[in-house]
Design a protein around this motif. Structure first.
Motif, PDB file in Angstrom:
ATOM      1  N   TYR A 204     -13.973  -6.912  39.650  1.00  0.00           N
ATOM      2  CA  TYR A 204     -13.143  -7.823  39.213  1.00  0.00           C
ATOM      3  C   TYR A 204     -12.790  -7.807  37.668  1.00  0.00           C
ATOM      4  CZ  TYR A 204     -10.917 -12.579  38.355  1.00  0.00           C
ATOM      5  OH  TYR A 204      -9.893 -13.355  38.118  1.00  0.00           O
ATOM      6  N   ILE A 205     -13.802  -7.651  36.921  1.00  0.00           N
ATOM      7  CA  ILE A 205     -13.452  -7.508  35.442  1.00  0.00           C
ATOM      8  C   ILE A 205     -12.821  -6.157  35.212  1.00  0.00           C
ATOM      9  CG2 ILE A 205     -14.649  -7.159  33.237  1.00  0.00           C
ATOM     10  CD1 ILE A 205     -16.657  -9.292  33.964  1.00  0.00           C
TER      11      ILE A 205
ATOM     12  N   THR B 175      -9.218  -6.949  36.131  1.00  0.00           N
ATOM     13  CA  THR B 175      -8.426  -7.822  35.603  1.00  0.00           C
ATOM     14  C   THR B 175      -8.136  -7.497  34.150  1.00  0.00           C
ATOM     15  OG1 THR B 175      -9.503  -9.680  36.959  1.00  0.00           O
ATOM     16  CG2 THR B 175      -8.669 -10.434  34.906  1.00  0.00           C
TER      17      THR B 175
ATOM     18  N   THR C 217      -8.002 -11.563  26.640  1.00  0.00           N
ATOM     19  CA  THR C 217      -9.641 -11.548  27.233  1.00  0.00           C
ATOM     20  C   THR C 217     -10.079 -12.944  26.621  1.00  0.00           C
ATOM     21  OG1 THR C 217     -10.753 -10.737  25.620  1.00  0.00           O
ATOM     22  CG2 THR C 217      -9.476  -9.028  27.285  1.00  0.00           C
TER      23      THR C 217
ATOM     24  N   HIS D  89      -9.286 -19.222  33.913  1.00  0.00           N
ATOM     25  CA  HIS D  89     -10.532 -18.525  33.312  1.00  0.00           C
ATOM     26  C   HIS D  89     -10.951 -19.561  32.234  1.00  0.00           C
ATOM     27  CE1 HIS D  89      -9.722 -14.911  35.439  1.00  0.00           C
ATOM     28  NE2 HIS D  89      -8.985 -14.453  34.369  1.00  0.00           N
TER      29      HIS D  89
ATOM     30  N   TYR E 243     -15.222 -16.970  35.281  1.00  0.00           N
ATOM     31  CA  TYR E 243     -13.997 -16.314  35.629  1.00  0.00           C
ATOM     32  C   TYR E 243     -13.310 -17.025  37.004  1.00  0.00           C
ATOM     33  CZ  TYR E 243     -14.963 -12.776  32.365  1.00  0.00           C
ATOM     34  OH  TYR E 243     -15.388 -12.012  31.135  1.00  0.00           O
TER      35      TYR E 243
ATOM     36  N   GLN F  62     -20.355 -14.762  32.717  1.00  0.00           N
ATOM     37  CA  GLN F  62     -20.708 -13.968  31.678  1.00  0.00           C
ATOM     38  C   GLN F  62     -21.415 -14.842  30.607  1.00  0.00           C
ATOM     39  OE1 GLN F  62     -17.606 -11.157  30.544  1.00  0.00           O
ATOM     40  NE2 GLN F  62     -18.852  -9.623  31.536  1.00  0.00           N
TER      41      GLN F  62
ATOM     42  N   ASP G   9     -24.210  -8.532  28.948  1.00  0.00           N
ATOM     43  CA  ASP G   9     -24.432  -9.802  29.674  1.00  0.00           C
ATOM     44  C   ASP G   9     -25.706 -10.128  29.935  1.00  0.00           C
ATOM     45  OD1 ASP G   9     -23.968 -11.931  31.197  1.00  0.00           O
ATOM     46  OD2 ASP G   9     -23.200 -10.768  32.932  1.00  0.00           O
TER      47      ASP G   9
END
Length: 466
Positions: free
Chosen positions: A241-242, A245, A314, A388, A401, A407, A420
């Motif tokens: 996903y990260i 994105t 971000t 987010h 998210y 995170q 993380d």
């Protein structure tokens, strides 16, 4: 220049200070970048201001993108409250000009003068909006998004992102948005002799890409001396996903491309600092020098290569942390504040200096007491991007998210957010609770945004560490 008052107002209004607001565009909080890449970021005029000002080293935007951040900053509302979630919507199609705290200055006896980008967009506001907020006319400066063909022909490409154009020194310096914005501000500071205290905006383009500057600003930096921090490890896609994105900028796998791009960004920052210095010199030499508050901000930060990102949008530190500096001529003492504060504090702070009470429900708080010793290390500062949400609180940043994943980072020991800490870390539960409470206070529907399957209280599996 106009700004005359009826005699019955003068005794009250003349006791209030002028306010000069300086806004940079896409400017990182400069202090970490003085040493982190080996070749230091050079901002001598900002440095001189910080020697006699309060510099907030942990100031955060409420959105990591221009339009939503500026709308939030000028209304003291969160992005989901303004309805401005991207750069495509004209802010005043979502709210009235009376919603802007500048309107309170204008209606409260201040002579309000626009000048450059403070609201989103490089064009002046539409007349029906501008004339409600400001006391003088609209001002238009051409943006620097692209060099005219003839100017490009006689310029040098220094390489890196968008080629890093450097225009001939001297002959083309007045082409730039920042030069025109500074010239306008200098004329105002020189000419204004009204009875009303003034609020004057100075919006700069720098260091926004494409980072074109007069060539001498490129030559201030030796790109070959720039070094990536040893802890960087290229792109860090913790999960699919990260990775999808926030995709990497693949060109930044090249060391030279990164070096040239950072040289360009640093040179643009130095270019903006140069014109900022011109404005500050004009203030110093004016009749207003001893009675003018100066506030310096940016709309959001920018990734300069960590995670192979060269971008905003971000919820990591580099995209959210901004310069926030306040100079009060009655208290010209340099100090650093490391407690988290927010761009939504700008309006309450300015209004506090102006002696005007905010109207209606607003977020944010005045930072004026910090100049006299107040501290608030435990504050949670929220930021949003689309669905987010994140907060900075204490040493930590937690991000939720919109797929329900989280995170958690210690931003004091892990500035680049490369490690993380996961949902099992001892700080996850209190940070998660703080995130929920802060979101609720901001009117963000946290429970609907996070499904039951993603809520720790429901024992959901979506909260597994990425």
């Amino acid at each position: 220049m106009s700004g005359r008052l009826p005699d019955c107002w003068k005794e009250h209004v003349l006791t209030r200070k002028n306010i000069l607001l300086i806004s940079f565009d896409d400017a990182v909080a400069p202090w970490p970048y003085k040493t982190v890449f080996n070749e230091p970021l050079r901002t001598p005029n900002l440095d001189r201001l910080c020697e006699i000002s309060t510099a907030f080293h942990a100031a955060y935007a409420q959105a990591p993108i221009c339009g939503p951040s500026r709308a939030s900053m000028m209304t003291t509302l969160m992005p989901h409250e303004t309805g401005i979630l991207d750069n495509e919507v004209y802010a005043f199609d979502r709210f009235s000009p009376q919603s802007i705290w500048t309107y309170l200055l204008n209606s409260g006896g201040y002579y309000c003068s626009s000048g450059g980008k403070v609201h989103h967009g490089y064009r002046p506001l539409k007349p029906e909006n501008h004339d409600v907020i400001y006391s003088d006319g609209r001002k238009k400066f051409q943006d620097d998004m692209g060099l005219p063909k003839e100017l490009r022909k006689r310029s040098k490409a220094f390489g890196g992102f968008r080629r890093g154009w450097g225009t001939p020194d001297g002959t083309d310096d007045d082409f730039y948005y920042d030069a025109k914005s500074a010239d306008s501000a200098i004329k105002f500071l020189t000419d204004y002799d009204g009875d009303q205290p003034f609020y004057r905006e100075v919006g700069f383009f720098s260091p926004h890409v494409p980072c074109a500057t007069p060539a001498r600003f490129k030559r201030m930096y030796d790109a070959s001396n720039l070094r990536r921090p040893q802890e960087w490890n290229g792109h860090v896609p913790e999960n699919d996903y990260i990775a999808s994105t926030f995709p990497e900028n693949e060109d930044f796998r090249s060391e030279q491309y990164w070096q040239d791009s950072i040289r360009n960004y640093f040179s643009a920052y130095s270019h903006g600092d140069y014109h900022f210095g011109r404005v500050m010199d004009a203030l110093k030499n004016s009749r207003h020098a001893q009675n003018t508050i100066v506030v310096v901000v940016s709309d959001h930060g920018f990734h300069l290569g960590n995670r192979n990102l060269f971008r905003k949008t971000t919820l990591w530190e580099q995209s959210l942390r901004v310069p926030f500096i306040i100079f009060d001529p009655e208290n010209p003492v340099g100090q650093e504040i490391h407690d988290p504060v927010a761009l939504i504090d700008l309006g309450p702070t300015v209004l506090d200096f102006a002696g005007i009470s905010p109207a209606g429900r607003r977020h944010g708080r005045s930072l004026r007491p910090f100049l006299s010793g107040k501290r608030d290390a435990g504050r949670a500062v929220p930021s949003f991007y689309k669905n987010h949400v994140s907060i900075r609180k204490g040493d930590y940043r937690i991000i939720r998210y919109d797929d329900g994943s989280f995170q958690l980072f210690n931003v004091e020991t892990d500035f680049w957010q490369l490690r993380d800490l996961g949902t099992q870390h001892e700080q996850f539960a209190p940070m998660y609770q703080a995130l929920k409470e802060c979101s609720a206070d901001c009117g963000f529907d946290f429970q609907n945004a996070v499904s039951a399957a993603a809520d720790p209280a429901a024992g959901g599996s979506a909260l597994q560490s990425p």
